[in-house]
Structure formats: C-alpha cells, structure tokens
Design a protein around this motif. Structure first.
Motif, PDB file in Angstrom:
ATOM      1  N   ILE A   1       0.939  -1.389   0.053  1.00  0.00           N
ATOM      2  CA  ILE A   1       0.175   0.213  -0.038  1.00  0.00           C
ATOM      3  C   ILE A   1       0.824   1.359   0.027  1.00  0.00           C
ATOM      4  O   ILE A   1       0.214   2.238   0.021  1.00  0.00           O
ATOM      5  CB  ILE A   1      -0.855  -0.010   1.140  1.00  0.00           C
ATOM      6  CG1 ILE A   1      -0.304  -0.036   2.582  1.00  0.00           C
ATOM      7  CG2 ILE A   1      -2.014  -1.117   1.083  1.00  0.00           C
ATOM      8  CD1 ILE A   1      -1.202   0.037   3.703  1.00  0.00           C
ATOM      9  N   GLY A   2       2.039   1.053   0.094  1.00  0.00           N
ATOM     10  CA  GLY A   2       3.086   2.353   0.234  1.00  0.00           C
ATOM     11  C   GLY A   2       4.184   2.153   0.923  1.00  0.00           C
ATOM     12  O   GLY A   2       4.623   1.194   1.446  1.00  0.00           O
ATOM     13  N   THR A   3       5.006   3.097   1.126  1.00  0.00           N
ATOM     14  CA  THR A   3       6.373   2.993   1.981  1.00  0.00           C
ATOM     15  C   THR A   3       5.918   4.111   3.069  1.00  0.00           C
ATOM     16  O   THR A   3       4.943   4.958   3.136  1.00  0.00           O
ATOM     17  CB  THR A   3       7.450   3.695   1.072  1.00  0.00           C
ATOM     18  OG1 THR A   3       7.171   5.071   0.868  1.00  0.00           O
ATOM     19  CG2 THR A   3       7.660   2.678  -0.101  1.00  0.00           C
ATOM     20  N   LEU A   4       6.773   3.927   4.137  1.00  0.00           N
ATOM     21  CA  LEU A   4       6.775   4.741   5.354  1.00  0.00           C
ATOM     22  C   LEU A   4       6.698   6.429   5.002  1.00  0.00           C
ATOM     23  O   LEU A   4       5.982   7.025   5.591  1.00  0.00           O
ATOM     24  CB  LEU A   4       7.684   4.349   6.419  1.00  0.00           C
ATOM     25  CG  LEU A   4       7.610   3.251   7.001  1.00  0.00           C
ATOM     26  CD1 LEU A   4       8.675   2.823   8.038  1.00  0.00           C
ATOM     27  CD2 LEU A   4       6.244   3.290   8.027  1.00  0.00           C
ATOM     28  N   GLY A   5       7.526   6.512   4.044  1.00  0.00           N
ATOM     29  CA  GLY A   5       7.866   8.168   3.691  1.00  0.00           C
ATOM     30  C   GLY A   5       6.558   8.727   2.955  1.00  0.00           C
ATOM     31  O   GLY A   5       6.134   9.929   2.874  1.00  0.00           O
ATOM     32  N   THR A   6       5.820   7.623   2.287  1.00  0.00           N
ATOM     33  CA  THR A   6       4.545   8.304   1.720  1.00  0.00           C
ATOM     34  C   THR A   6       3.355   8.570   2.721  1.00  0.00           C
ATOM     35  O   THR A   6       2.101   9.186   2.463  1.00  0.00           O
ATOM     36  CB  THR A   6       3.890   7.581   0.685  1.00  0.00           C
ATOM     37  OG1 THR A   6       3.886   6.082   1.296  1.00  0.00           O
ATOM     38  CG2 THR A   6       4.958   7.470  -0.375  1.00  0.00           C
ATOM     39  N   PHE A   7       3.488   8.121   4.065  1.00  0.00           N
ATOM     40  CA  PHE A   7       2.379   8.099   5.139  1.00  0.00           C
ATOM     41  C   PHE A   7       2.929   9.116   5.984  1.00  0.00           C
ATOM     42  O   PHE A   7       3.659   8.820   6.797  1.00  0.00           O
ATOM     43  CB  PHE A   7       1.980   6.812   5.744  1.00  0.00           C
ATOM     44  CG  PHE A   7       1.311   5.839   4.885  1.00  0.00           C
ATOM     45  CD1 PHE A   7      -0.102   6.046   5.041  1.00  0.00           C
ATOM     46  CD2 PHE A   7       1.826   4.980   4.114  1.00  0.00           C
ATOM     47  CE1 PHE A   7      -0.818   5.111   4.319  1.00  0.00           C
ATOM     48  CE2 PHE A   7       1.217   4.039   3.352  1.00  0.00           C
ATOM     49  CZ  PHE A   7      -0.250   4.006   3.521  1.00  0.00           C
ATOM     50  N   ASP A   8       2.237  10.317   6.328  1.00  0.00           N
ATOM     51  CA  ASP A   8       2.484  11.152   7.342  1.00  0.00           C
ATOM     52  C   ASP A   8       1.581  10.763   8.647  1.00  0.00           C
ATOM     53  O   ASP A   8       0.533  10.275   8.438  1.00  0.00           O
ATOM     54  CB  ASP A   8       2.178  12.392   6.886  1.00  0.00           C
ATOM     55  CG  ASP A   8       3.182  13.145   5.925  1.00  0.00           C
ATOM     56  OD1 ASP A   8       4.388  12.463   5.896  1.00  0.00           O
ATOM     57  OD2 ASP A   8       2.942  14.029   5.047  1.00  0.00           O
ATOM     58  N   VAL A   9       1.979  11.254   9.930  1.00  0.00           N
ATOM     59  CA  VAL A   9       1.179  10.749  10.858  1.00  0.00           C
ATOM     60  C   VAL A   9      -0.276  11.505  10.716  1.00  0.00           C
ATOM     61  O   VAL A   9      -0.013  12.749  10.593  1.00  0.00           O
ATOM     62  CB  VAL A   9       1.764  11.005  12.387  1.00  0.00           C
ATOM     63  CG1 VAL A   9       1.004  10.954  13.445  1.00  0.00           C
ATOM     64  CG2 VAL A   9       3.102  10.229  12.223  1.00  0.00           C
ATOM     65  N   GLY A  10      -1.193  10.858  11.068  1.00  0.00           N
ATOM     66  CA  GLY A  10      -2.605  11.749  10.877  1.00  0.00           C
ATOM     67  C   GLY A  10      -3.308  11.616   9.546  1.00  0.00           C
ATOM     68  O   GLY A  10      -4.398  11.873   9.384  1.00  0.00           O
TER      69      GLY A  10
END
Length: 169
Positions: free
Chosen positions: A55-64
């Motif tokens: 579903i993506g990488t950690l860098g593409t998910f900001d908290v919230g």
C-alpha cells in the motif's frame, strides 16, 4: 388359513429387508447428489487465501493521514497512520473496513477528532475501530480490522487481505 403374525403371501423377511435397504440407499444416494448440486449452485462462504498487499512506503504516510485502497475482492480499506514509533512500526498503522457494520454505509476519518464517523446514523468509532456511539455501539458492532505489516528493511507497508475465492464467495 394364515396366522395373523405371518407376512402377506409372497413376502418374506429377507425380501422386506432387501426392499428397505434398497430404498434407504436410493434416498441416501439421491440426497447426497442433490446436496452437491445445490452447493454448486449456492456456494457456501469459503475464505480465500490471505496475502500481503503493498500500500506504500513509510515516507508516503504522514502521521494523521489516511489512504483508502481496494482489496482483490473490491472491499475498501482505510489505512491510517496514527503514530510514528521507529521501534514498533506495525502499531503505527490502523487498517479498517470503510463499511459501517450497522447498515453498510461508508465511514470517514475525522482527523481533527481522532475518530471515524458514519454519516448515515451518526455512528462514531474511535481510532481503533471500536464503536463508541450511535447504532453500531448499541449493537456492539465494531469496524472490521485488517492486519498491517511493515518491512523494517525496506520501509514498505503491507495490509493482509483475502484473495477472491474461486467459489465466488
């Protein structure tokens, strides 16, 4: 003159037992055949195989933030990054069904209030997907949760989904 305990003329105990066994066998055979035929027409719910869906990488998910994806069966899943803890990446994410368990309306994430809301009957769910008010809470129905996996080496984020069953369920 025949005695009252004797079978009618021409019927023997062996013949009667054969007839009962034959009828029982026919009923069992046709019943089993009918059962398989109806199971073919109306398949029972069979859980498909589970697999990881990227579903993506950690860098593409900001908290919230949230992201909505569709699993191979077409079900929508909302993935929310609720924390940033480098030691425990899996706990950083929450993946829940977007379908309200009350009547199936689509739920939405309200980031300012840290909750999910169903607009149909004002069902409210906390960020873990637990029903806290409205009809879902009264019925004790929470959102379906999906397992999230983060590969610590690559930073890739996966959600465990069920593949389409070959039986159409």
């Amino acid at each position: 003159m025949p005695h009252h305990n004797e079978p009618p003329e021409g019927t023997t105990r062996r013949g009667f037992a054969s007839w009962v066994l034959m009828v029982t066998g026919l009923i069992a055979g046709y019943g089993a055949g009918a059962l398989h035929f109806f199971r073919y027409l109306v398949p029972l719910h069979r859980e498909g195989r589970r697999r990881e869906m990227f579903i993506g990488t950690l860098g593409t998910f900001d908290v919230g933030t949230t992201r909505t994806v569709r699993d191979p069966r077409g079900q929508e899943i909302i993935i929310a990054r609720v924390a940033d803890n480098p030691d425990q990446r899996v706990a950083d994410f929450r993946a829940l069904s977007t379908k309200c368990p009350h009547l199936g309306c689509k739920i939405h994430w309200e980031s300012g209030k840290d909750r999910f809301r169903c607009p149909c009957h004002e069902g409210i769910f906390d960020k873990q997907g637990k029903a806290v008010s409205g009809p879902p809470a009264a019925e004790g129905k929470n959102l379906t949760e999906y397992q999230v996996h983060v590969n610590k080496n690559t930073g890739n984020v996966y959600v465990m989904v069920t593949q389409e069953s070959p039986y159409g369920a």
